[in-house]
Write a protein that holds these residues in place. Sequence first.
Motif, PDB file in Angstrom:
ATOM      1  N   TYR A  95      44.007  39.252  31.386  1.00 24.14           N
ATOM      2  CA  TYR A  95      44.519  37.872  31.125  1.00 24.14           C
ATOM      3  C   TYR A  95      43.411  36.913  30.808  1.00 24.14           C
ATOM      4  O   TYR A  95      43.164  35.911  29.869  1.00 24.14           O
ATOM      5  CB  TYR A  95      45.296  37.579  32.178  1.00 24.14           C
ATOM      6  CG  TYR A  95      45.996  36.287  32.179  1.00 24.14           C
ATOM      7  CD1 TYR A  95      47.031  36.032  31.409  1.00 24.14           C
ATOM      8  CD2 TYR A  95      45.357  34.943  32.862  1.00 24.14           C
ATOM      9  CE1 TYR A  95      47.923  34.757  31.423  1.00 24.14           C
ATOM     10  CE2 TYR A  95      46.006  33.841  32.695  1.00 24.14           C
ATOM     11  CZ  TYR A  95      47.297  33.568  31.955  1.00 24.14           C
ATOM     12  OH  TYR A  95      47.891  32.580  32.012  1.00 24.14           O
ATOM     13  N   LEU A  96      42.281  36.918  31.656  1.00 26.75           N
ATOM     14  CA  LEU A  96      41.247  36.025  31.880  1.00 26.75           C
ATOM     15  C   LEU A  96      40.342  36.117  30.508  1.00 26.75           C
ATOM     16  O   LEU A  96      40.085  35.293  30.056  1.00 26.75           O
ATOM     17  CB  LEU A  96      40.318  36.065  33.056  1.00 26.75           C
ATOM     18  CG  LEU A  96      39.037  35.122  33.132  1.00 26.75           C
ATOM     19  CD1 LEU A  96      39.395  33.785  32.858  1.00 26.75           C
ATOM     20  CD2 LEU A  96      38.351  35.689  34.328  1.00 26.75           C
ATOM     21  N   PHE A 119      34.848  41.424  35.750  1.00 26.61           N
ATOM     22  CA  PHE A 119      33.374  41.338  35.656  1.00 26.61           C
ATOM     23  C   PHE A 119      33.207  41.167  34.337  1.00 26.61           C
ATOM     24  O   PHE A 119      32.823  42.024  33.283  1.00 26.61           O
ATOM     25  CB  PHE A 119      32.629  42.610  36.196  1.00 26.61           C
ATOM     26  CG  PHE A 119      31.105  42.657  36.074  1.00 26.61           C
ATOM     27  CD1 PHE A 119      30.588  41.451  36.120  1.00 26.61           C
ATOM     28  CD2 PHE A 119      30.290  43.730  36.132  1.00 26.61           C
ATOM     29  CE1 PHE A 119      29.309  41.573  36.221  1.00 26.61           C
ATOM     30  CE2 PHE A 119      29.221  43.976  36.321  1.00 26.61           C
ATOM     31  CZ  PHE A 119      28.544  42.684  36.315  1.00 26.61           C
ATOM     32  N   LEU A 120      33.204  39.649  33.929  1.00 28.71           N
ATOM     33  CA  LEU A 120      33.001  39.256  32.332  1.00 28.71           C
ATOM     34  C   LEU A 120      31.882  38.348  32.127  1.00 28.71           C
ATOM     35  O   LEU A 120      31.226  37.870  33.240  1.00 28.71           O
ATOM     36  CB  LEU A 120      34.196  38.579  31.922  1.00 28.71           C
ATOM     37  CG  LEU A 120      35.705  39.076  32.413  1.00 28.71           C
ATOM     38  CD1 LEU A 120      36.693  38.193  32.073  1.00 28.71           C
ATOM     39  CD2 LEU A 120      36.067  40.533  31.382  1.00 28.71           C
ATOM     40  N   GLY A 121      31.377  38.284  31.069  1.00 27.25           N
ATOM     41  CA  GLY A 121      30.346  37.611  30.679  1.00 27.25           C
ATOM     42  C   GLY A 121      30.626  36.639  29.501  1.00 27.25           C
ATOM     43  O   GLY A 121      31.318  37.100  28.482  1.00 27.25           O
ATOM     44  N   VAL A 122      30.207  35.637  29.267  1.00 25.21           N
ATOM     45  CA  VAL A 122      30.328  34.628  28.252  1.00 25.21           C
ATOM     46  C   VAL A 122      28.927  34.130  27.636  1.00 25.21           C
ATOM     47  O   VAL A 122      28.104  33.240  28.445  1.00 25.21           O
ATOM     48  CB  VAL A 122      31.201  33.375  28.671  1.00 25.21           C
ATOM     49  CG1 VAL A 122      31.307  32.489  27.102  1.00 25.21           C
ATOM     50  CG2 VAL A 122      32.556  33.500  29.171  1.00 25.21           C
ATOM     51  N   ALA A 181      42.696  31.917  36.952  1.00 23.90           N
ATOM     52  CA  ALA A 181      42.151  32.060  35.547  1.00 23.90           C
ATOM     53  C   ALA A 181      42.375  31.017  34.615  1.00 23.90           C
ATOM     54  O   ALA A 181      41.351  30.427  34.024  1.00 23.90           O
ATOM     55  CB  ALA A 181      42.729  33.349  34.955  1.00 23.90           C
ATOM     56  N   ASP A 182      43.371  30.585  34.615  1.00 26.77           N
ATOM     57  CA  ASP A 182      43.815  29.294  33.936  1.00 26.77           C
ATOM     58  C   ASP A 182      42.950  28.072  34.245  1.00 26.77           C
ATOM     59  O   ASP A 182      42.687  27.419  33.384  1.00 26.77           O
ATOM     60  CB  ASP A 182      45.494  28.911  34.171  1.00 26.77           C
ATOM     61  CG  ASP A 182      46.447  30.020  33.717  1.00 26.77           C
ATOM     62  OD1 ASP A 182      45.938  30.591  32.595  1.00 26.77           O
ATOM     63  OD2 ASP A 182      47.519  30.013  33.970  1.00 26.77           O
ATOM     64  N   ARG A 183      42.863  27.953  35.622  1.00 28.33           N
ATOM     65  CA  ARG A 183      41.908  26.748  35.961  1.00 28.33           C
ATOM     66  C   ARG A 183      40.629  26.910  35.501  1.00 28.33           C
ATOM     67  O   ARG A 183      40.126  25.837  35.092  1.00 28.33           O
ATOM     68  CB  ARG A 183      41.993  26.662  37.313  1.00 28.33           C
ATOM     69  CG  ARG A 183      41.112  25.440  38.026  1.00 28.33           C
ATOM     70  CD  ARG A 183      41.002  25.575  39.384  1.00 28.33           C
ATOM     71  NE  ARG A 183      39.769  24.696  39.681  1.00 28.33           N
ATOM     72  CZ  ARG A 183      39.089  24.822  40.914  1.00 28.33           C
ATOM     73  NH1 ARG A 183      39.104  25.814  41.759  1.00 28.33           N
ATOM     74  NH2 ARG A 183      38.313  23.844  41.115  1.00 28.33           N
ATOM     75  N   LEU A 184      39.985  28.042  35.471  1.00 31.57           N
ATOM     76  CA  LEU A 184      38.722  28.120  34.791  1.00 31.57           C
ATOM     77  C   LEU A 184      38.573  28.131  33.508  1.00 31.57           C
ATOM     78  O   LEU A 184      37.559  27.258  32.832  1.00 31.57           O
ATOM     79  CB  LEU A 184      38.280  29.742  35.271  1.00 31.57           C
ATOM     80  CG  LEU A 184      36.950  30.238  34.589  1.00 31.57           C
ATOM     81  CD1 LEU A 184      35.695  29.168  34.931  1.00 31.57           C
ATOM     82  CD2 LEU A 184      36.423  31.592  35.161  1.00 31.57           C
TER      83      LEU A 184
END
Length: 208
Positions: A95-96, A119-122, A181-184
Amino acid sequence: TGFGRVGSHFWAFEAVQAADLEVPDVVTLGKPIGNGHPVGAVITTVEIARSFSETGMEFFSTFGGSPVSCAIAEAVLDEIEEKKLQRHAYEVGAYLKAGLTRLRDSHICIGDVRGMGLFLGVEFVYPSMHPNRKILSGGDLAKYVINRIRDYDHQILLSLDGPDTNVLKIKPPMVFSQDDADRLVFSLDKVLLEDPIQQRMAWWSSQV
């Protein structure tokens, strides 16, 4: 990375075994196994453990084998299983990642969104605006974002990673929710629309 964080597997190395990578000979477990309590563990085969013992080298640990630490580690593993946190990481992580991918589609400074589970990267870049122009690392953009997003009106802690320190590393607690997740995503979008980022990207576009 392990303990279900990547969602699809309990250990991250399992996710790459499809590429014919063998099971590791030794796996070390650190901070997450105690959820803050100082405890670690080593997992290996009987053969490797025996070969170490046969060297005659004495190994001693002042606090090794503490029943308190072992009980805490077992409780953490029980919590992961009973609360289905691996499945939770898979679902909330997807979802995130979808939300972050939508940001990539609307902000040209985001070059990539990658990772698994929670465990994600942008990755931040100055994109190629011309066929003969190289993509440049956006380390200054990433640094602005992590400093700005932790301010009082957002209060979100992120860190940087990558050889050019231009990747936002997102490793939230395993109880991270869809609301979180929505807040981030909302806060990140808001920061990327601020003047310092927009001015940098406008300048970069004008250099074609």
